[in-house]
Motif scaffolding. Sequence first.
Motif, PDB file in Angstrom:
ATOM      1  N   ARG A  68      51.816  50.411  38.168  1.00  0.00           N
ATOM      2  CA  ARG A  68      51.700  49.537  37.000  1.00  0.00           C
ATOM      3  C   ARG A  68      52.094  48.104  37.350  1.00  0.00           C
ATOM      4  N   ILE A  69      53.116  47.939  38.191  1.00  0.00           N
ATOM      5  CA  ILE A  69      53.519  46.599  38.624  1.00  0.00           C
ATOM      6  C   ILE A  69      52.356  45.928  39.343  1.00  0.00           C
ATOM      7  N   ARG A  70      51.710  46.629  40.267  1.00  0.00           N
ATOM      8  CA  ARG A  70      50.566  46.050  40.991  1.00  0.00           C
ATOM      9  C   ARG A  70      49.432  45.707  40.035  1.00  0.00           C
ATOM     10  N   GLN A  71      49.176  46.594  39.065  1.00  0.00           N
ATOM     11  CA  GLN A  71      48.115  46.351  38.086  1.00  0.00           C
ATOM     12  C   GLN A  71      48.409  45.084  37.274  1.00  0.00           C
ATOM     13  N   LEU A  72      49.639  44.959  36.790  1.00  0.00           N
ATOM     14  CA  LEU A  72      50.014  43.784  35.999  1.00  0.00           C
ATOM     15  C   LEU A  72      49.973  42.509  36.837  1.00  0.00           C
ATOM     16  N   GLU A  73      50.470  42.582  38.070  1.00  0.00           N
ATOM     17  CA  GLU A  73      50.442  41.399  38.928  1.00  0.00           C
ATOM     18  C   GLU A  73      49.008  40.940  39.168  1.00  0.00           C
ATOM     19  N   ASP A  74      48.114  41.876  39.457  1.00  0.00           N
ATOM     20  CA  ASP A  74      46.704  41.529  39.674  1.00  0.00           C
ATOM     21  C   ASP A  74      46.089  40.922  38.425  1.00  0.00           C
ATOM     22  N   MET A  75      46.332  41.561  37.274  1.00  0.00           N
ATOM     23  CA  MET A  75      45.752  41.077  36.030  1.00  0.00           C
ATOM     24  C   MET A  75      46.262  39.676  35.700  1.00  0.00           C
ATOM     25  N   LEU A  76      47.564  39.468  35.809  1.00  0.00           N
ATOM     26  CA  LEU A  76      48.133  38.167  35.464  1.00  0.00           C
ATOM     27  C   LEU A  76      47.723  37.078  36.469  1.00  0.00           C
ATOM     28  N   ARG A  77      47.495  37.469  37.706  1.00  0.00           N
ATOM     29  CA  ARG A  77      47.024  36.503  38.708  1.00  0.00           C
ATOM     30  C   ARG A  77      45.607  36.031  38.361  1.00  0.00           C
ATOM     31  N   GLN A  78      44.797  36.915  37.783  1.00  0.00           N
ATOM     32  CA  GLN A  78      43.410  36.598  37.434  1.00  0.00           C
ATOM     33  C   GLN A  78      43.266  36.108  35.998  1.00  0.00           C
ATOM     34  N   ALA A  79      44.356  36.081  35.251  1.00  0.00           N
ATOM     35  CA  ALA A  79      44.284  35.802  33.814  1.00  0.00           C
ATOM     36  C   ALA A  79      44.156  34.321  33.505  1.00  0.00           C
ATOM     37  N   THR A  80      43.491  34.072  32.397  1.00  0.00           N
ATOM     38  CA  THR A  80      43.458  32.735  31.821  1.00  0.00           C
ATOM     39  C   THR A  80      43.659  32.880  30.323  1.00  0.00           C
ATOM     40  N   THR A  81      44.312  31.901  29.754  1.00  0.00           N
ATOM     41  CA  THR A  81      44.475  31.848  28.297  1.00  0.00           C
ATOM     42  C   THR A  81      43.774  30.611  27.752  1.00  0.00           C
ATOM     43  N   GLU A  82      43.022  29.949  28.632  1.00  0.00           N
ATOM     44  CA  GLU A  82      42.301  28.738  28.239  1.00  0.00           C
ATOM     45  C   GLU A  82      41.343  29.051  27.095  1.00  0.00           C
ATOM     46  N   PRO A  83      41.263  28.187  26.110  1.00  0.00           N
ATOM     47  CA  PRO A  83      40.290  28.403  25.032  1.00  0.00           C
ATOM     48  C   PRO A  83      38.871  28.360  25.596  1.00  0.00           C
ATOM     49  N   ALA A  84      38.030  29.210  25.072  1.00  0.00           N
ATOM     50  CA  ALA A  84      36.631  29.225  25.493  1.00  0.00           C
ATOM     51  C   ALA A  84      35.921  27.992  24.944  1.00  0.00           C
ATOM     52  N   ALA A  85      34.902  27.543  25.645  1.00  0.00           N
ATOM     53  CA  ALA A  85      34.112  26.391  25.192  1.00  0.00           C
ATOM     54  C   ALA A  85      33.377  26.751  23.908  1.00  0.00           C
ATOM     55  N   ASP A  86      33.314  25.826  22.987  1.00  0.00           N
ATOM     56  CA  ASP A  86      32.622  26.069  21.713  1.00  0.00           C
ATOM     57  C   ASP A  86      31.157  25.651  21.865  1.00  0.00           C
ATOM     58  N   ASP A  87      30.412  26.466  22.618  1.00  0.00           N
ATOM     59  CA  ASP A  87      29.027  26.127  22.941  1.00  0.00           C
ATOM     60  C   ASP A  87      27.998  27.112  22.372  1.00  0.00           C
ATOM     61  N   GLY A  88      28.475  28.085  21.557  1.00  0.00           N
ATOM     62  CA  GLY A  88      27.545  29.039  20.948  1.00  0.00           C
ATOM     63  C   GLY A  88      27.066  30.127  21.881  1.00  0.00           C
ATOM     64  N   ARG A  89      27.623  30.194  23.100  1.00  0.00           N
ATOM     65  CA  ARG A  89      27.249  31.237  24.061  1.00  0.00           C
ATOM     66  C   ARG A  89      28.321  32.322  24.088  1.00  0.00           C
ATOM     67  N   VAL A  90      27.892  33.555  24.278  1.00  0.00           N
ATOM     68  CA  VAL A  90      28.817  34.680  24.388  1.00  0.00           C
ATOM     69  C   VAL A  90      29.520  34.587  25.734  1.00  0.00           C
ATOM     70  N   SER A  91      30.844  34.556  25.692  1.00  0.00           N
ATOM     71  CA  SER A  91      31.655  34.555  26.907  1.00  0.00           C
ATOM     72  C   SER A  91      33.056  35.034  26.539  1.00  0.00           C
ATOM     73  N   ALA A  92      33.845  35.341  27.569  1.00  0.00           N
ATOM     74  CA  ALA A  92      35.208  35.806  27.346  1.00  0.00           C
ATOM     75  C   ALA A  92      35.985  34.784  26.528  1.00  0.00           C
ATOM     76  N   GLY A  93      36.747  35.293  25.559  1.00  0.00           N
ATOM     77  CA  GLY A  93      37.540  34.434  24.688  1.00  0.00           C
ATOM     78  C   GLY A  93      36.818  34.061  23.406  1.00  0.00           C
ATOM     79  N   LYS A  94      35.667  34.665  23.174  1.00  0.00           N
ATOM     80  CA  LYS A  94      34.887  34.350  21.971  1.00  0.00           C
ATOM     81  C   LYS A  94      34.827  35.554  21.034  1.00  0.00           C
ATOM     82  N   VAL A  95      34.788  35.216  19.735  1.00  0.00           N
ATOM     83  CA  VAL A  95      34.504  36.221  18.719  1.00  0.00           C
ATOM     84  C   VAL A  95      32.992  36.174  18.521  1.00  0.00           C
TER      85      VAL A  95
END
Length: 167
Positions: A68-95
Amino acid sequence: MTEQSQPASTVWLTQKTHDRLHAELEELKGPLRAEIIARISAARDEGDLKENGGYHSAKDEQGKMEGRIRQLEDMLRQATTEPAADDGRVSAGKVVTYRYQGDDETEQFLLGSRDIDDDEADVEVFSPQSPLGAALDGAAKGETIDFEAPNGRTLKIEIVDAVPFAG
């Protein structure tokens, strides 16, 4: 890091989820790891390890925790919390609001990590790797996409909207 420059392996998390997973990682690497090491040491002191259930149980728990430690470290290393661009395209961070062709009712989901708590997002969360998430990723508002459902049927899905998650 901007939405457009994120590598395909980027995991989008809400800030609340990022903070929760980071706290879990710190707990696992600190007090919980020390506790299991102490249990292994105490069980070792009891003697014969072949028939020592406490030792084997603690070693098994240690293996799961380290995974679980390795899983969390990998996920957090690859993670972003940046807001998605408001461009009308489906992408991560969008509803994403969508509807099946021929249906007037719309449905919504958040495209992001499945680690996002249900109580944090008012909509279901699909990962970009899920069948629906992968099919719609990159589609623009107004587009109709062919989606092969898990049951093998091909459905037409219209993208009604894709807006950044506001929390």
